[in-house]
Design an enzyme around this catalytic site. Structure first.
Site, PDB file in Angstrom:
ATOM      1  N   GLU A 361       0.808  -1.230   0.000  1.00  0.00           N
ATOM      2  CA  GLU A 361       0.000   0.000   0.000  1.00  0.00           C
ATOM      3  C   GLU A 361       0.843   1.283   0.000  1.00  0.00           C
ATOM      4  O   GLU A 361       0.531   2.171  -0.796  1.00  0.00           O
ATOM      5  CB  GLU A 361      -0.978  -0.019   1.182  1.00  0.00           C
ATOM      6  N   HIS A 376       1.758   1.299  -4.037  1.00  0.00           N
ATOM      7  CA  HIS A 376       0.384   1.670  -4.379  1.00  0.00           C
ATOM      8  C   HIS A 376       0.182   3.177  -4.346  1.00  0.00           C
ATOM      9  O   HIS A 376      -0.295   3.780  -5.311  1.00  0.00           O
ATOM     10  CB  HIS A 376      -0.585   0.982  -3.410  1.00  0.00           C
ATOM     11  N   HIS A 416      -4.613  -1.896 -10.400  1.00  0.00           N
ATOM     12  CA  HIS A 416      -4.924  -2.880  -9.369  1.00  0.00           C
ATOM     13  C   HIS A 416      -4.898  -4.307  -9.906  1.00  0.00           C
ATOM     14  O   HIS A 416      -4.698  -5.240  -9.104  1.00  0.00           O
ATOM     15  CB  HIS A 416      -6.248  -2.530  -8.691  1.00  0.00           C
TER      16      HIS A 416
END
Length: 687
Positions: A361, A376, A416
């Site tokens: 993340e 991310h 994603h």
């Protein structure tokens, strides 16, 4: 219902001790809030968020303390006023983002200011005078986006706000969800005092194949789910705020994995191939024009087709992202990650996915952000800036730099899918489930049937644009609204037939998945490919008596979804009526959890001929599948599968996606356990 154990801004050691002891700085038990007047709190929040770009309408509030000064009485704060003193000094010295400017959570300075207000509100011991007067004070002095984000996050996480319903963001900041053409029409209607309802289409044209699935990425309910999840489980969260976000990294994986799987099902429903992953060394072949405008700061930048990735000044080089990816893949291959202090942390276990999710993340829970980076979060910024990577044209942040707008861009799903494939690489490193891990001794799942038809359709949805246009108190509001097509489905039920051959009652956990059968060329998915595209429809616990059991489960009871948000006007009407009647409750507490996919999006679109899916059901031993604090009949706001339970452990002890999350080396295993059932269903779309 939000169940919080503690608040933030005590000294870290004190907060940890309180959390460990199950205590709260407010003396709150494990069953909810502070016993405040929810109706008055709801009325306050409504007023704070009404016409957020205009001065606070105090006529919508009970009397505020006109002489309130945030640092005058520090006994109202759990941290002794530390956070309050800091923010007050920043404001007094004009060291904050000015109003009438855009806000982006991915901007470190913007985020710092939002968290400073969040910490002030979270440190309040009481609603009145502390929380409400601080909110009113800083609403007039901080940037509108900074204030909105901080208030939403504080209401979500502070136990004092338990039961307060946050208005839908698409009616608080409509410009973030509405095409600029419609906003322009709303301004005209306001200036001419002519009520109007304006049809809003999706971005792009019919010549763009991505237009076929724009209804999903641009669905305002989906947008709210995405941004709310990231408020429920923010990457900036620290346990010193009062409690641990259980399995946050795994939830990051699961929620975004499910968005990817669902997007692929929508593509198959519209005769498109599943989405391809993003590659840093290849062009982004699909461009995107958002047709959306900031309230202040200009239009969201567009991205042309076939753009080659460029380094983004002040953010990252493309090489950095590739290096972080390589390090994460190396960790998967080796079976361990290296901690900040050099510790070797094994990840080839059920907890490994949680560690990996926090790395990718990356959140404050990352074991080593200096080495593994922030793949991310940085990728979101890099994608958002590709229209102006060097700041040559002074363009504002792109849609990828806001969680409420990110899914509008098809590149979101490519990004994603790319991360999803890294997670799959990890899951494929784990051993297949054994017979003992799958079997539920003495329990046979004999059948699952759908009662009713799996049928979707488009409907018109209307939402208010009143807060999207400039205003004065001297000129009355007129009814202005946008009307957008959105997908829905007919209600249906599952009839699950289970035979308990044991002599006593047993607790069973039931998991239901919907899995595409064919690719876009009507080639049957290979099982280990197909299982990765399964959509979780429901997960729940029940008690089985000896003999035959019929479990009827409504689609509206799904633990994945939430009801539609109530309109801002409805919240105002109900709260005002409750206060006028002297009631402490607003009557809307059941809608206080906004995290979760809307009920109407439970099913993918399907097609007119009926798109074939495998319907998988699995019943396992519920006595081992839930935590000790979990209640079998509890629904926890109805959306614990994707959003957990605040202040408690995630209720399901199994890995998210079990038993389809790991590869199968022998698919005959499914035929050897009697607690598993698979059938074929069709999802129809009707005009």
């Amino acid at each position: 219902m939000k169940v919080l154990l503690a608040c933030c801004l005590l000294a870290v050691a004190a907060a940890a001790a309180a959390a460990a002891a199950g205590l709260s700085p407010w003396g709150v038990g494990g069953d909810g809030g502070l016993g405040g007047n929810v109706a008055h709190e709801q009325q306050d929040v409504n007023a704070f968020l009404w016409k957020i770009y205009e001065p606070l309408r105090t006529n919508k509030l009970d009397a505020l303390n006109a002489d309130f000064a945030p640092v005058a009485d520090l006994t109202h704060y759990n941290d002794g006023g530390k956070a309050s003193n800091k923010l007050f000094e920043y404001v007094e010295n004009s060291r904050v983002l000015a109003q009438k400017n855009y806000f982006s959570l991915f901007n470190p300075k913007h985020r710092e200011e939002a968290l400073e207000l969040f910490e002030v509100l979270m440190s309040c011991k009481d609603w009145d005078p502390c929380f409400r007067n601080n909110a009113a004070y800083y609403r007039e002095r901080l940037n509108e986006g900074v204030f909105t984000y901080a208030l939403y996050s504080a209401v979500i996480h502070h136990p004092i706000a338990d039961g307060v319903v946050l208005p839908p963001l698409y009616e608080v900041t409509p410009h973030m969800f509405t095409n600029s053409e419609v906003i322009n029409q709303a301004y005209t209607a306001k200036m001419t005092q002519t009520p109007g309802k304006f049809q809003m289409g999706y971005t792009g044209s019919q010549s763009n194949p991505e237009q076929r699935v724009a209804y999903f990425g641009e669905d305002i309910g989906m947008n709210v789910h995405h941004v709310t999840w990231h408020m429920d489980f923010p990457f900036w969260w620290q346990d010193s705020y009062g409690y641990h976000l259980d399995r946050k990294g795994e939830l990051f994986f699961w929620v975004h994995h499910q968005l990817s799987a669902r997007f692929d099902a929508e593509r198959l429903s519209n005769h498109l191939n599943v989405v391809d992953e993003l590659y840093w060394d290849r062009p982004i072949y699909e461009g995107f024009a958002p047709h959306t405008t900031y309230k202040y700061g200009g239009e969201f930048p567009a991205r042309p087709d076939n753009i080659v990735f460029s380094d983004v000044d002040g953010v990252a080089r493309i090489r950095d992202l590739m290096v972080w990816e390589d390090r994460i893949r190396d960790a998967i291959a080796h079976g361990y990650v290296t901690g900040h202090d050099g510790e070797v942390i094994n990840i080839l276990n059920n907890e490994g996915i949680d560690i990996l999710g926090s790395l990718i993340e990356s959140s404050e829970y990352s074991k080593n952000p200096e080495y593994y980076g922030a793949l991310h979060n940085t990728a979101h910024i890099v994608l958002g800036r590709q229209g102006d990577p060097h700041g040559k044209f002074k363009q504002p942040p792109g849609v990828m730099e806001h969680f409420e707008t990110a899914t509008r861009d098809p590149a979101f799903f490519r990004l994603h899918k790319y991360m999803n494939n890294i997670f799959k690489e990890f899951k494929d490193r784990l051993p297949a489930y054994t017979y003992d891990e799958l079997n539920f001794e003495g329990v046979d799942l004999e059948k699952i049937e759908v009662v009713g038809s799996l049928e979707t359709y488009f409907e018109d949805f209307e939402f208010s644009l009143t807060n999207g246009v400039d205003d004065t108190q001297e000129i009355g509001d007129v009814d202005i609204a946008a009307i957008v097509k959105r997908i829905n489905h007919k209600p249906f039920k599952f009839d699950i037939q289970v035979n308990n051959k044991n002599a006593e009652n047993v607790v069973a956990s039931t998991r239901i998945y919907l899995c595409p059968r064919y690719d876009n060329n009507h080639v049957l998915f290979e099982p280990n490919v197909g299982r990765w595209g399964c959509i979780e429809l429901d997960k729940f616990w029940s008690e089985l008596t000896p003999g035959e059991n019929h479990i009827i489960r409504k689609s509206s009871e799904s633990s994945v979804t939430v009801p539609d948000s109530k309109s801002f006007a409805y919240l105002i009407e109900k709260a005002d009526a409750a206060v006028a009647a002297g009631q402490e409750h607003s009557g809307m507490e059941e809608y206080s959890r906004n995290c979760g996919i809307p009920d109407r999006l439970l099913l993918p679109k399907g097609d007119e001929q009926g798109l074939e899916f495998n319907l998988w059901a699995f019943v396992s031993d519920g006595s081992h599948d839930h935590t000790e604090t979990f209640e079998i009949e509890g629904n926890y706001g109805g959306t614990h599968s994707h959003c957990g339970i605040h202040g408690q452990k995630y209720p399901d002890t199994r890995p998210m996606g079990y038993p389809l999350d790991r590869k199968y080396t022998d698919f005959r295993m499914a035929g050897t356990v009697s607690n598993f059932y698979r059938t074929t269903v069709k999802v129809y779309h009707k005009h």
